[in-house]
Design a protein around this motif. Structure first.
Motif, PDB file in Angstrom:
ATOM      1  N   VAL A  45       6.558 -71.714  60.068  1.00  0.00           N
ATOM      2  CA  VAL A  45       7.472 -72.903  59.788  1.00  0.00           C
ATOM      3  C   VAL A  45       8.913 -73.014  60.308  1.00  0.00           C
ATOM      4  CG1 VAL A  45       8.549 -74.299  58.097  1.00  0.00           C
ATOM      5  CG2 VAL A  45       6.125 -73.125  57.845  1.00  0.00           C
ATOM      6  N   ILE A  46       9.130 -73.765  61.531  1.00  0.00           N
ATOM      7  CA  ILE A  46      10.366 -73.687  62.113  1.00  0.00           C
ATOM      8  C   ILE A  46      11.592 -74.660  61.383  1.00  0.00           C
ATOM      9  CG2 ILE A  46       9.480 -73.017  64.291  1.00  0.00           C
ATOM     10  CD1 ILE A  46       9.714 -75.773  65.218  1.00  0.00           C
ATOM     11  N   GLY A  47      10.962 -75.500  60.503  1.00  0.00           N
ATOM     12  CA  GLY A  47      11.993 -76.264  59.957  1.00  0.00           C
ATOM     13  C   GLY A  47      11.369 -77.115  58.997  1.00  0.00           C
ATOM     14  N   ILE A  48      12.209 -77.854  58.000  1.00  0.00           N
ATOM     15  CA  ILE A  48      11.883 -78.671  56.998  1.00  0.00           C
ATOM     16  C   ILE A  48      12.754 -79.980  57.075  1.00  0.00           C
ATOM     17  CG2 ILE A  48      10.895 -76.980  55.519  1.00  0.00           C
ATOM     18  CD1 ILE A  48      13.226 -77.434  53.986  1.00  0.00           C
ATOM     19  N   SER A  49      12.276 -80.945  56.382  1.00  0.00           N
ATOM     20  CA  SER A  49      13.305 -82.171  56.164  1.00  0.00           C
ATOM     21  C   SER A  49      13.125 -82.562  54.585  1.00  0.00           C
ATOM     22  CB  SER A  49      13.028 -83.352  56.919  1.00  0.00           C
ATOM     23  OG  SER A  49      13.541 -84.468  56.524  1.00  0.00           O
ATOM     24  N   GLU A  50      14.175 -82.344  53.979  1.00  0.00           N
ATOM     25  CA  GLU A  50      14.332 -82.463  52.544  1.00  0.00           C
ATOM     26  C   GLU A  50      15.659 -82.672  51.844  1.00  0.00           C
ATOM     27  OE1 GLU A  50      13.442 -83.612  49.215  1.00  0.00           O
ATOM     28  OE2 GLU A  50      11.439 -82.656  49.961  1.00  0.00           O
ATOM     29  N   ILE A  51      15.872 -83.596  51.315  1.00  0.00           N
ATOM     30  CA  ILE A  51      17.166 -83.856  50.748  1.00  0.00           C
ATOM     31  C   ILE A  51      17.230 -83.824  49.154  1.00  0.00           C
ATOM     32  CG2 ILE A  51      17.685 -85.670  52.359  1.00  0.00           C
ATOM     33  CD1 ILE A  51      16.932 -88.072  50.321  1.00  0.00           C
ATOM     34  N   ASP A  52      16.237 -83.670  48.461  1.00  0.00           N
ATOM     35  CA  ASP A  52      16.408 -83.051  47.033  1.00  0.00           C
ATOM     36  C   ASP A  52      16.972 -81.656  46.748  1.00  0.00           C
ATOM     37  OD1 ASP A  52      15.044 -82.051  44.516  1.00  0.00           O
ATOM     38  OD2 ASP A  52      15.271 -84.140  44.154  1.00  0.00           O
ATOM     39  N   ILE A  53      17.833 -81.678  46.208  1.00  0.00           N
ATOM     40  CA  ILE A  53      18.700 -80.243  45.939  1.00  0.00           C
ATOM     41  C   ILE A  53      17.480 -79.413  45.231  1.00  0.00           C
ATOM     42  CG2 ILE A  53      20.517 -79.232  44.688  1.00  0.00           C
ATOM     43  CD1 ILE A  53      21.189 -80.721  47.122  1.00  0.00           C
ATOM     44  N   LYS A  54      16.936 -79.630  44.129  1.00  0.00           N
ATOM     45  CA  LYS A  54      15.988 -78.858  43.648  1.00  0.00           C
ATOM     46  C   LYS A  54      14.875 -78.485  44.158  1.00  0.00           C
ATOM     47  CE  LYS A  54      18.503 -78.513  40.006  1.00  0.00           C
ATOM     48  NZ  LYS A  54      19.072 -76.949  39.613  1.00  0.00           N
ATOM     49  N   ALA A  55      14.289 -79.380  45.073  1.00  0.00           N
ATOM     50  CA  ALA A  55      13.194 -79.261  46.106  1.00  0.00           C
ATOM     51  C   ALA A  55      13.631 -77.940  47.268  1.00  0.00           C
ATOM     52  CB  ALA A  55      12.641 -80.325  46.732  1.00  0.00           C
ATOM     53  N   ILE A  56      14.870 -78.287  47.460  1.00  0.00           N
ATOM     54  CA  ILE A  56      15.399 -77.387  48.484  1.00  0.00           C
ATOM     55  C   ILE A  56      15.309 -75.875  47.742  1.00  0.00           C
ATOM     56  CG2 ILE A  56      17.398 -76.733  50.016  1.00  0.00           C
ATOM     57  CD1 ILE A  56      17.830 -79.605  50.357  1.00  0.00           C
ATOM     58  N   GLU A  57      16.026 -75.823  46.704  1.00  0.00           N
ATOM     59  CA  GLU A  57      16.166 -74.597  46.029  1.00  0.00           C
ATOM     60  C   GLU A  57      14.780 -73.910  45.690  1.00  0.00           C
ATOM     61  OE1 GLU A  57      17.330 -73.018  41.599  1.00  0.00           O
ATOM     62  OE2 GLU A  57      17.907 -74.857  42.223  1.00  0.00           O
ATOM     63  N   ALA A  58      13.793 -74.764  45.292  1.00  0.00           N
ATOM     64  CA  ALA A  58      12.401 -74.120  45.234  1.00  0.00           C
ATOM     65  C   ALA A  58      11.823 -73.661  46.401  1.00  0.00           C
ATOM     66  CB  ALA A  58      11.549 -75.149  44.303  1.00  0.00           C
ATOM     67  N   TYR A  59      11.979 -74.586  47.406  1.00  0.00           N
ATOM     68  CA  TYR A  59      11.680 -74.140  48.695  1.00  0.00           C
ATOM     69  C   TYR A  59      12.180 -72.537  49.199  1.00  0.00           C
ATOM     70  CZ  TYR A  59       9.374 -74.953  53.432  1.00  0.00           C
ATOM     71  OH  TYR A  59       8.828 -74.351  54.628  1.00  0.00           O
ATOM     72  N   THR A  60      13.282 -72.611  48.987  1.00  0.00           N
ATOM     73  CA  THR A  60      14.140 -71.189  49.434  1.00  0.00           C
ATOM     74  C   THR A  60      13.368 -70.169  48.374  1.00  0.00           C
ATOM     75  OG1 THR A  60      16.088 -72.432  49.984  1.00  0.00           O
ATOM     76  CG2 THR A  60      16.239 -70.058  49.783  1.00  0.00           C
ATOM     77  N   LYS A  61      13.209 -70.443  47.358  1.00  0.00           N
ATOM     78  CA  LYS A  61      12.620 -69.272  46.531  1.00  0.00           C
ATOM     79  C   LYS A  61      11.361 -68.969  46.923  1.00  0.00           C
ATOM     80  CE  LYS A  61      15.113 -70.469  42.162  1.00  0.00           C
ATOM     81  NZ  LYS A  61      15.604 -69.122  41.776  1.00  0.00           N
ATOM     82  N   LEU A  62      10.517 -69.902  47.425  1.00  0.00           N
ATOM     83  CA  LEU A  62       9.223 -69.631  47.868  1.00  0.00           C
ATOM     84  C   LEU A  62       9.123 -69.084  49.024  1.00  0.00           C
ATOM     85  CD1 LEU A  62       7.546 -72.596  46.018  1.00  0.00           C
ATOM     86  CD2 LEU A  62       7.141 -70.230  45.309  1.00  0.00           C
ATOM     87  N   HIS A  63       9.878 -69.529  50.101  1.00  0.00           N
ATOM     88  CA  HIS A  63       9.682 -69.216  51.315  1.00  0.00           C
ATOM     89  C   HIS A  63      10.957 -68.418  52.036  1.00  0.00           C
ATOM     90  CE1 HIS A  63       6.404 -72.199  51.655  1.00  0.00           C
ATOM     91  NE2 HIS A  63       7.028 -72.871  50.648  1.00  0.00           N
ATOM     92  N   GLY A  64      11.933 -68.308  51.102  1.00  0.00           N
ATOM     93  CA  GLY A  64      13.071 -67.830  51.934  1.00  0.00           C
ATOM     94  C   GLY A  64      13.993 -68.806  52.675  1.00  0.00           C
ATOM     95  N   PRO A  65      15.093 -68.522  53.267  1.00  0.00           N
ATOM     96  CA  PRO A  65      15.916 -69.530  53.962  1.00  0.00           C
ATOM     97  C   PRO A  65      15.339 -70.016  55.083  1.00  0.00           C
ATOM     98  CG  PRO A  65      17.213 -67.560  53.551  1.00  0.00           C
ATOM     99  CD  PRO A  65      15.874 -67.142  53.384  1.00  0.00           C
ATOM    100  N   THR A  66      15.084 -71.462  55.103  1.00  0.00           N
ATOM    101  CA  THR A  66      14.578 -72.456  56.160  1.00  0.00           C
ATOM    102  C   THR A  66      15.385 -73.278  56.684  1.00  0.00           C
ATOM    103  OG1 THR A  66      12.357 -71.726  54.844  1.00  0.00           O
ATOM    104  CG2 THR A  66      12.116 -73.461  56.574  1.00  0.00           C
TER     105      THR A  66
END
Length: 353
Positions: A45-66
């Protein structure tokens, strides 16, 4: 967030680069990562597109900084390429529980950002070899004419489009959740969507014991009972020892009369009790027994289990608020369904020509 190295090339031909648009918790990449060993391929995964703050927080918890492209309607993708583009925009405007304004191109609503695909395909360094999309069943039923325009557009860009409505309950998930899954690929693939995949799981098997009292209904309980008895709406409550399949999870679990609710103890041997005079009379259930019995909503952990998250993945989301978890799960994609689809697809796609 790390800077997106958008021009980085794969390490080898078996490393396939992925971008997740409207990524949420990153269900697509969670499913792909679980299949790497079986498919003998690496998904990066080289990148994401997301604007929801909680979704970004959850993504980071599950995948690490992206790396995050941010708002896809404003993102510059002119120097971006990927092998697989996962594009799962909000369903709010096509869902039966939403405002049902549709997703026509130019509608300028959350669901219509699916048409940002045009910008992506016109401006990326090269077209993704594969595009994956998921949305509510209504997309191909109530809004089929708009969907067919989208399909025709993808075909005009050289893609072969495969799609099917699948119910998560057929994939080892104790939840009825009908969604349309779409794969568009530049390469023709002898591919069939899977059906009846995985061992049967029942709702009673994932229900927690000794649930915190904060999950039990208070004023809503009396309102739901009264509303169900006097209107066409139905308050449905699962008997914990007999519960088989949950109703579709929403983003505010336990706040709507149609959500999932659980008796503290069984009041009958039925899978679910419908709080309607006719049903209660037929089953010999006293309304007062329902009024006296504590009733709760699902816990956040139960909703994560119903979306197929492993115990390890659920632990990574500890510390997030209940409301955040409810919203994230209601918006996510069932992992077992994704894994079954991707396994069927990639085992054919990766065959030598």
């Amino acid at each position: 967030m790390k800077k997106l190295n958008i021009e980085k090339q794969p390490k080898d031909e078996r490393t396939l680069q992925v971008i997740e648009v409207c990524s949420g918790i990153g269900a697509t990449s969670l499913a792909l990562k679980d299949l790497e060993e079986m498919l003998k391929v690496k998904f990066e995964v080289i990148g994401i597109s997301e604007i929801d703050i909680k979704a970004i927080e959850a993504y980071t918890k599950l995948h690490g900084p992206t790396s995050n492209l941010g708002d896809i309607t404003k993102a510059d993708v002119s120097r971006t390429r990927c092998f697989l583009l996962s594009y799962t925009p909000p369903c709010v405007n096509v869902s039966s529980l939403g405002n049902r304004s549709g997703f026509e191109e130019g509608a300028n609503n959350a669901s219509s950002i699916i048409w940002e695909l045009k910008k992506l395909l016109n401006t990326m360094l090269e077209k993704p070899s594969i595009i994956f999309m998921e949305n509510v069943k209504n997309m191909v039923t109530s809004y089929k004419s708009t969907f067919l325009k989208l399909k025709a557009y993808l075909e005009s860009e050289g893609y072969n489009v495969y799609y099917k409505v699948l119910d998560a309950n057929e994939f080892g998930v104790a939840q009825h959740r009908e969604r349309v899954y779409i794969i568009a690929t530049l390469k023709k693939v002898d591919f069939d969507f899977p059906t009846n995949y995985g061992e049967k799981v029942l709702l009673k098997d994932i229900l927690e014991k000794d649930v915190d009292k904060k999950y039990y209904l208070k004023t809503l309980k009396d309102y739901f009972i009264k509303h169900s008895m006097e209107t066409s709406y139905t308050f449905r409550v699962h008997n914990p020892s007999h519960a088989q399949v949950a109703y579709t999870l929403t983003t505010k679990s336990g706040s709507r009369i149609s959500d999932n609710f659980i008796f503290e103890k069984d009041i009958s041997e039925d899978k679910v009790v419908r709080v309607k005079s006719k049903f209660l009379e037929e089953k010999g259930i006293d309304l007062k027994d329902i009024e006296d019995m504590p009733i709760r909503k699902l816990t956040p952990n139960e909703t994560m289990a119903l979306m197929g998250l492993s115990e390890e993945q659920r632990k990574k989301l500890e510390g997030m608020s209940d409301s955040a978890i409810y919203k994230l799960m209601g918006n996510s994609v069932c992992l077992p369904v994704l894994k079954a689809i991707f396994y069927n697809f990639f085992k054919e796609y990766l065959k030598e020509d």
